[in-house]
Design an enzyme around this catalytic site. Structure first.
Site, PDB file in Angstrom:
ATOM      1  N   CYS A  76      72.962  -5.587  36.124  1.00 21.56           N
ATOM      2  CA  CYS A  76      72.091  -6.008  35.022  1.00 21.56           C
ATOM      3  C   CYS A  76      71.008  -4.954  34.832  1.00 21.56           C
ATOM      4  O   CYS A  76      70.604  -4.285  35.790  1.00 21.56           O
ATOM      5  CB  CYS A  76      71.351  -7.293  35.344  1.00 21.56           C
ATOM      6  SG  CYS A  76      72.317  -8.478  36.181  1.00 21.56           S
ATOM      7  N   GLY A 127      89.704 -13.867  36.519  1.00 20.47           N
ATOM      8  CA  GLY A 127      88.782 -14.144  35.418  1.00 20.47           C
ATOM      9  C   GLY A 127      89.480 -14.159  34.076  1.00 20.47           C
ATOM     10  O   GLY A 127      89.882 -15.207  33.575  1.00 20.47           O
ATOM     11  N   THR A 128      89.679 -12.977  33.501  1.00 22.96           N
ATOM     12  CA  THR A 128      90.206 -12.864  32.141  1.00 22.96           C
ATOM     13  C   THR A 128      91.543 -13.610  31.984  1.00 22.96           C
ATOM     14  O   THR A 128      91.791 -14.222  30.944  1.00 22.96           O
ATOM     15  CB  THR A 128      90.352 -11.369  31.774  1.00 22.96           C
ATOM     16  OG1 THR A 128      89.076 -10.751  31.960  1.00 22.96           O
ATOM     17  CG2 THR A 128      90.777 -11.175  30.330  1.00 22.96           C
ATOM     18  N   ASN A 162      82.731  -5.141  38.808  1.00 26.50           N
ATOM     19  CA  ASN A 162      82.293  -5.751  37.556  1.00 26.50           C
ATOM     20  C   ASN A 162      83.025  -5.038  36.401  1.00 26.50           C
ATOM     21  O   ASN A 162      83.796  -4.107  36.628  1.00 26.50           O
ATOM     22  CB  ASN A 162      80.766  -5.639  37.411  1.00 26.50           C
ATOM     23  CG  ASN A 162      80.217  -6.779  36.559  1.00 26.50           C
ATOM     24  OD1 ASN A 162      80.821  -7.159  35.563  1.00 26.50           O
ATOM     25  ND2 ASN A 162      79.076  -7.314  36.934  1.00 26.50           N
ATOM     26  N   LYS A 185      78.999 -18.639  37.021  1.00 29.15           N
ATOM     27  CA  LYS A 185      78.418 -17.650  36.095  1.00 29.15           C
ATOM     28  C   LYS A 185      77.077 -17.208  36.690  1.00 29.15           C
ATOM     29  O   LYS A 185      76.339 -18.036  37.241  1.00 29.15           O
ATOM     30  CB  LYS A 185      78.224 -18.325  34.727  1.00 29.15           C
ATOM     31  CG  LYS A 185      77.349 -17.562  33.750  1.00 29.15           C
ATOM     32  CD  LYS A 185      78.148 -16.606  32.901  1.00 29.15           C
ATOM     33  CE  LYS A 185      77.251 -15.832  31.930  1.00 29.15           C
ATOM     34  NZ  LYS A 185      77.776 -14.501  31.610  1.00 29.15           N
ATOM     35  N   ASN A 238      74.621 -10.319  41.671  1.00 34.39           N
ATOM     36  CA  ASN A 238      75.177  -9.490  40.593  1.00 34.39           C
ATOM     37  C   ASN A 238      74.114  -8.481  40.174  1.00 34.39           C
ATOM     38  O   ASN A 238      73.165  -8.823  39.470  1.00 34.39           O
ATOM     39  CB  ASN A 238      75.577 -10.399  39.422  1.00 34.39           C
ATOM     40  CG  ASN A 238      76.126  -9.619  38.256  1.00 34.39           C
ATOM     41  OD1 ASN A 238      76.296  -8.397  38.325  1.00 34.39           O
ATOM     42  ND2 ASN A 238      76.405 -10.310  37.172  1.00 34.39           N
ATOM     43  N   SER A 282      83.173 -14.716  38.444  1.00 31.22           N
ATOM     44  CA  SER A 282      81.912 -15.102  37.812  1.00 31.22           C
ATOM     45  C   SER A 282      81.946 -14.819  36.313  1.00 31.22           C
ATOM     46  O   SER A 282      82.402 -13.756  35.877  1.00 31.22           O
ATOM     47  CB  SER A 282      80.775 -14.317  38.464  1.00 31.22           C
ATOM     48  OG  SER A 282      79.583 -14.582  37.770  1.00 31.22           O
ATOM     49  N   GLY A 298      89.327  -7.736  38.691  1.00 32.17           N
ATOM     50  CA  GLY A 298      89.553  -6.714  37.672  1.00 32.17           C
ATOM     51  C   GLY A 298      91.016  -6.767  37.272  1.00 32.17           C
ATOM     52  O   GLY A 298      91.860  -6.093  37.861  1.00 32.17           O
ATOM     53  N   ASN A 330      83.441  -8.049  26.544  1.00 36.13           N
ATOM     54  CA  ASN A 330      82.490  -9.133  26.322  1.00 36.13           C
ATOM     55  C   ASN A 330      81.077  -8.600  26.398  1.00 36.13           C
ATOM     56  O   ASN A 330      80.779  -7.659  27.137  1.00 36.13           O
ATOM     57  CB  ASN A 330      82.691 -10.283  27.313  1.00 36.13           C
ATOM     58  CG  ASN A 330      81.915 -10.085  28.595  1.00 36.13           C
ATOM     59  OD1 ASN A 330      80.726 -10.379  28.671  1.00 36.13           O
ATOM     60  ND2 ASN A 330      82.591  -9.541  29.609  1.00 36.13           N
TER      61      ASN A 330
HETATM   62  C1  SIN Z   1      77.328 -11.081  30.553  1.00 33.12           C
HETATM   63  O1  SIN Z   1      76.973 -12.268  30.603  1.00 33.12           O
HETATM   64  O2  SIN Z   1      77.015 -10.330  29.638  1.00 33.12           O
HETATM   65  C2  SIN Z   1      78.200 -10.512  31.652  1.00 33.12           C
HETATM   66  C3  SIN Z   1      77.388 -10.166  32.816  1.00 33.12           C
HETATM   67  C4  SIN Z   1      78.134  -9.300  33.810  1.00 33.12           C
HETATM   68  O3  SIN Z   1      79.126  -8.659  33.445  1.00 33.12           O
HETATM   69  O4  SIN Z   1      77.727  -9.227  34.959  1.00 33.12           O
END
Ligand code: SIN
Length: 312
Positions: A132, A270-271, A196, A47, A129, A23, A248, A71
């Site tokens: 947050c 992801g990365t 995450n 996302k 998720n 995501s 990860g 990020n």
């Molecule tokens: C972000 O959009 O800042 C990342 C959100 C996340 O890591 O869950």
């Protein structure tokens, strides 16, 4: 020809391969679809989507770090209605298996998102998720607060009923990940997404101030892989029946196999996709070849292998 059964399940959702986008790293898959068929991977994890359109945090939003990146996007996105109008039909047309990731500022926002998504066809699972900030509790991140985590998952479960699998995405920035994991599973999560990003910061030595506009950011990439392996191993040891989608720093088949052996049923990339948009396909092919070379007949046989006694 390989006869390996490469399929996996997350809750009651079945996937032909265990490799997913992570995501936040490929939006809803459009950019990656230039490079490969989205239906050829396990699924696209979107996302994280929120109720309303959101512009995110101030720039700069990214920083390169040794073996990783930070990020601080701030959950920028179009909001649920635009996502449902544009992204879901696109993914359905691509025949992609879809895991919709949702994020909220309040417990109620998660339930509202779930209510609207309940009636949408073509979705295999919901990723909730919870990494947050909770605006109702001094901005404390839901996933760092056992009671708030539990309440979010309980609300989503009650709203969507029993059909759609819930994958709770947890933060590694806690003292006791296993107890948070137990709480969300008791509240109705069918599976867990681990991990995450890890909270970090970079100071710009020209300005002598934090580099990121949002000051802190989430660290991802190979730098965090051992943390993710540890998290998957610990949670699988405590709850071997709960499927884990691991992410990860996975960038090749060996990294993926490490997660599977630690207890993951699937992996998200992801990365690595930022440097190589075909990374997920490479991981998929390499993982399949490694499992076959090690004599496994199915992915399932390898899940949690690292927990077996040495004598086996
Ligand atoms: C972000 O959009 O800042 C990342 C959100 C996340 O890591 O869950």
């Amino acid at each position: 020809m390989s006869t390996l059964d490469f399929s996996t399940t997350l809750g009651n959702a079945w996937f032909p391969t265990p490799t997913f986008t992570a995501s936040g790293c490929a939006s809803s898959g459009r950019e990656l679809a230039q490079f490969f068929d989205l239906a050829s991977i396990g699924g696209v994890v979107t996302k994280s989507i929120m109720s309303k359109a959101r512009s995110g945090r101030p720039t700069p939003r990214m920083a390169e770090t040794p073996s990783g990146m930070l990020n601080s996007i701030g959950l920028q996105g179009p909001g649920l209605d635009a996502f449902l109008a544009k992204d879901i039909p696109y993914l359905v047309e691509q025949k992609a298996r879809i895991i919709v990731s949702i994020a909220g500022e309040t417990v109620e926002e998660y339930s509202t998102l779930a209510r609207k998504l309940r009636a949408v066809s073509g979705i295999s699972a919901l990723e909730v998720n919870i990494s947050c900030p909770n605006v109702e509790n001094r901005g404390l991140v839901f996933a760092c607060d056992p009671e708030a985590s539990r309440r979010v998952i309980d609300g989503v479960r009650r709203t969507i009923g029993g059909e759609l699998p819930i994958i709770a995405k947890l933060s590694p920035d806690v003292t006791d990940l296993v107890s948070i994991a137990r709480g969300v599973v008791d509240a109705g999560a069918d599976a867990l997404a681990l991990i995450n990003t890890v909270l970090g910061m970079v100071i710009n030595l020209d300005t002598m101030r934090p580099h990121l506009g949002g000051k802190t950011g989430g660290l991802s990439g190979p730098a965090i892989r051992p943390i993710a392996v540890r998290a998957v191993y610990q949670v699988h040891a405590a709850m071997p029946q709960v499927p884990i989608l691991a992410m990860g720093g996975i960038s090749n088949g060996r990294d993926a196999l490490e997660m599977i052996a630690a207890g993951a049923s699937g992996v998200s990339i992801g990365t690595a996709s930022f440097g190589n948009p075909m990374a997920i396909i490479a991981v998929q092919d390499e993982l399949k070849a490694l499992l076959t070379a090690k004599g496994f007949n199915s992915l399932r046989q390898a899940i949690g292998y690292a927990h077996r006694p040495e004598s086996e």
